[in-house]
Design an enzyme around this catalytic site. Structure first.
Site, PDB file in Angstrom:
ATOM      1  N   ASP A  71    -110.657 -10.633  -4.925  1.00  0.00           N
ATOM      2  CA  ASP A  71    -110.207 -11.837  -5.629  1.00  0.00           C
ATOM      3  C   ASP A  71    -111.230 -12.303  -6.665  1.00  0.00           C
ATOM      4  OD1 ASP A  71    -108.052 -11.850  -3.925  1.00  0.00           O
ATOM      5  OD2 ASP A  71    -108.390 -13.864  -3.152  1.00  0.00           O
ATOM      6  N   HIS A 126    -107.799 -20.895 -11.045  1.00  0.00           N
ATOM      7  CA  HIS A 126    -108.210 -21.067  -9.656  1.00  0.00           C
ATOM      8  C   HIS A 126    -108.174 -22.514  -9.154  1.00  0.00           C
ATOM      9  CE1 HIS A 126    -110.440 -20.339  -5.880  1.00  0.00           C
ATOM     10  NE2 HIS A 126    -110.176 -19.062  -6.079  1.00  0.00           N
ATOM     11  N   HIS A 224    -114.432 -10.586  -2.565  1.00  0.00           N
ATOM     12  CA  HIS A 224    -114.502 -11.200  -3.891  1.00  0.00           C
ATOM     13  C   HIS A 224    -115.435 -10.347  -4.749  1.00  0.00           C
ATOM     14  CE1 HIS A 224    -113.011 -14.502  -1.407  1.00  0.00           C
ATOM     15  NE2 HIS A 224    -112.516 -15.023  -2.523  1.00  0.00           N
TER      16      HIS A 224
END
Length: 263
Positions: A71, A126, A224
């Protein structure tokens, strides 16, 4: 420590970058590579939501199968190092990218697609969508879709080419979940986390993730790619998957279009 031993093994392998191989194929120049065991097609009509951390059901994975997801990228200096590590092992993953980062780093976004990975969606900037009105949240989602589509395909259609989406912070609402299902978008949660939003050493993260995988015996795993500790841990992690008998599954939509394979 596990990390130190695996880093020695990685260092002993050739440092040149091999081309990405098709999923399930042998890895050129790397007979001992982890590789990608199989490709799993995820149809939104049949599988609208996956990930047992958040939903009752998940992907139909066999014992010891892992889906790698990343992500918040792409980020230069981090995402490209992740791609290098995956390419060395001929592993395919899914990247839930932010629209603003795709626009800021179009070449890196196209590289993700060109090397055969799935480019999925994570909004434009986000925000936590459960703190917005439904209309504003959907506009934010669509803004992210449009940014990624324009980078990869030159234009945005009514529906993203890869209809996979993950909520930032997993901040969902029933209304947004229903709306995305109506639009044919698969919402991805996760089955287990790397917890790499918490600061730790690469060795600590490796031990944590492998302990969770040993317990769960596979599943959708969330990393991530902008996180340095994840970048530094990843080569050893991939070797650990190989040594412990885990197999990587690559998830794709019914029709996958990438920068390397235009319509």
């Amino acid at each position: 420590m596990l990390l130190a031993a695996l880093l020695l093994a990685v260092a002993a392998t050739p440092s040149r970058a091999e081309p990405a191989a098709p999923a399930g194929a042998a890895c050129p120049g790397r007979a001992d590579a982890l590789g990608t065991a199989r490709v799993l097609t995820v149809d939104p009509a049949e599988t609208p939501r996956v990930g047992r951390k958040h939903f009752p059901t998940t992907l139909p994975l066999a014992d010891m199968e892992v889906v790698l997801t990343f992500d918040d990228g792409p980020r230069p200096g981090r995402t490209d190092a992740v791609l290098d590590a995956l390419r060395r092992e001929c592993v395919r993953a899914s990247f839930f990218v932010l629209g603003k980062h795709a626009l800021a780093h179009p070449a890196l976004t196209r590289r993700i697609a060109a090397e055969g990975h799935t480019v999925a969606h994570h909004t434009f900037g986000h925000p936590l969508l459960d703190r917005m009105t439904p209309a504003a949240a959907e506009r934010e989602i669509d803004h992210g879709f449009a940014a990624v589509e324009s980078v990869l395909h030159g234009r945005a259609g009514e529906r993203p080419t890869t209809p996979f989406f993950r909520f930032p912070g997993f901040a969902t609402t029933p209304a947004l979940l229903d709306r995305l299902q109506q639009r044919g978008i698969v919402v991805f949660g996760a089955d287990l986390w790397a917890s790499d939003w918490n600061d730790m050493t690469p060795g600590q993260q490796l031990d944590l993730v492998m302990a969770r995988l040993d317990s769960s015996r596979g599943g959708i795993l969330l990393f991530h790619d902008p996180r340095l500790q994840t970048v530094q841990m990843l080569p050893a992690f991939l070797r650990a998957l190989k040594s412990r008998g885990f197999r990587v599954v690559h998830v794709v939509p019914p029709r996958l279009r990438t920068a390397s394979a235009p319509p």
